[in-house]
Design a protein around this motif. Structure first.
Motif, mmCIF file in Angstrom:
data_model
loop_
_atom_site.group_PDB
_atom_site.id
_atom_site.type_symbol
_atom_site.label_atom_id
_atom_site.label_comp_id
_atom_site.label_asym_id
_atom_site.label_seq_id
_atom_site.Cartn_x
_atom_site.Cartn_y
_atom_site.Cartn_z
ATOM 1 N N PRO A 44 0.794 -1.237 0.000
ATOM 2 C CA PRO A 44 0.000 0.000 0.000
ATOM 3 C C PRO A 44 0.821 1.279 0.000
ATOM 4 O O PRO A 44 0.383 2.283 -0.552
ATOM 5 C CB PRO A 44 -0.835 -0.118 1.285
ATOM 6 C CG PRO A 44 -0.074 -1.061 2.155
ATOM 7 C CD PRO A 44 0.549 -2.037 1.213
ATOM 8 N N LEU A 51 -3.359 6.010 -1.780
ATOM 9 C CA LEU A 51 -3.133 6.420 -0.399
ATOM 10 C C LEU A 51 -3.339 7.917 -0.198
ATOM 11 O O LEU A 51 -3.879 8.359 0.823
ATOM 12 C CB LEU A 51 -1.716 6.026 0.013
ATOM 13 C CG LEU A 51 -1.349 6.170 1.490
ATOM 14 C CD1 LEU A 51 -2.218 5.279 2.352
ATOM 15 C CD2 LEU A 51 0.125 5.827 1.685
ATOM 16 N N VAL A 171 -0.948 -0.034 7.326
ATOM 17 C CA VAL A 171 -2.048 0.008 6.362
ATOM 18 C C VAL A 171 -2.309 -1.437 5.958
ATOM 19 O O VAL A 171 -1.520 -2.048 5.241
ATOM 20 C CB VAL A 171 -1.699 0.861 5.133
ATOM 21 C CG1 VAL A 171 -2.865 0.885 4.154
ATOM 22 C CG2 VAL A 171 -1.328 2.273 5.552
ATOM 23 N N LEU A 174 -6.231 -1.490 1.432
ATOM 24 C CA LEU A 174 -6.316 -0.249 0.668
ATOM 25 C C LEU A 174 -6.875 -0.530 -0.714
ATOM 26 O O LEU A 174 -6.355 -1.376 -1.453
ATOM 27 C CB LEU A 174 -4.923 0.394 0.531
ATOM 28 C CG LEU A 174 -4.854 1.700 -0.271
ATOM 29 C CD1 LEU A 174 -5.588 2.824 0.454
ATOM 30 C CD2 LEU A 174 -3.393 2.099 -0.512
ATOM 31 N N ARG A 179 -9.844 2.324 3.342
ATOM 32 C CA ARG A 179 -8.537 2.026 3.946
ATOM 33 C C ARG A 179 -8.759 1.530 5.362
ATOM 34 O O ARG A 179 -9.589 2.062 6.099
ATOM 35 C CB ARG A 179 -7.658 3.284 3.964
ATOM 36 C CG ARG A 179 -6.306 3.085 4.662
ATOM 37 C CD ARG A 179 -5.347 4.228 4.331
ATOM 38 N NE ARG A 179 -5.862 5.536 4.710
ATOM 39 C CZ ARG A 179 -5.649 6.103 5.897
ATOM 40 N NH1 ARG A 179 -4.955 5.470 6.828
ATOM 41 N NH2 ARG A 179 -6.139 7.309 6.156
#
Length: 216
Positions: A44, A51, A171, A174, A179
């Motif tokens: 991610p 992002l 993370v 995603l 997210r």
């Protein structure tokens, strides 16, 4: 039904987790794990286009965030996490609703450093909190633009110099409009991307669905 759809259904109506019982949290975390297993973006932090942007919190287990709702005469409004990949910057913003003309804002700015394919170390550097009307806060994007320029606000606005004010964030899921993150204090965060002007139909449809179950 996909795991992602099940998750959205499970958290709808829980007001970011404020209305969730302990049993609700346990059940939701099980669904979160299933969604994470289906993560379409295994790296991610390299997916800058996905992002980057402004993210609105849909659900969390963070007592620190949800505790803002316990302030006398105030209710927790929207919570955002805005990521600016080009500057490796994160801005956390919580709107606080209260007596007319006395709505508040709590914001913390930080920089992050990637330490793995999905983990960033975060160092908090600045805090701003005060009345929205004095800050002249209207919406999230203009406020972040002002933060980026270093503007000083008519508020409690100070640098965070304590080296202990840091943490990390993974993370774990995603895609284009969702997210999921896990923090160093064990908290889970589920966020939806705020569509830009002319945002995709998928993002706009997701926002419409969530508005029926999440406080706006």
């Amino acid at each position: 039904m996909s795991a992602k759809s099940k998750l959205l259904g499970a958290i709808a109506g829980l007001n970011r987790g404020l209305l969730a019982a302990k049993s609700d949290h346990q059940q939701i975390l099980e669904v979160v794990r299933r969604v994470e297993d289906e993560n379409p973006t295994p790296q991610p932090l390299q997916a800058a286009d996905k992002l980057n942007g402004d993210w609105r919190l849909l659900y969390t287990t963070s007592g620190e965030l949800l505790g803002i709702d316990r302030l006398p005469f105030y209710d927790l409004g929207q919570i955002y996490q805005c990521i600016r990949v080009q500057d490796a910057a994160i801005y956390n913003v919580a709107e606080v609703q209260g007596i007319p003309y006395l709505g508040g804002l709590v914001s913390v700015a930080a920089h992050y450093e990637a330490v793995s394919e999905k983990r960033v170390n975060v160092r908090f550097e600045r805090a701003v909190f005060g009345l929205q009307r004095l800050i002249q806060y209207e919406s999230i994007r203009p406020f972040i633009e002002q933060m980026e320029t270093g503007k000083k606000f008519t508020a409690v606005d100070f640098e965070i110099k304590n080296r202990d004010q840091k943490g990390w964030l993974d993370v774990t899921y995603l895609d284009d409009d969702m997210r999921i993150g896990r923090g160093n204090q064990g908290s889970v965060f589920v966020l939806t991307k705020v569509p830009s002007v002319g945002g995709t139909e998928t993002q706009l449809n997701l926002q419409s669905e969530l508005s029926q179950g999440v406080v706006s």
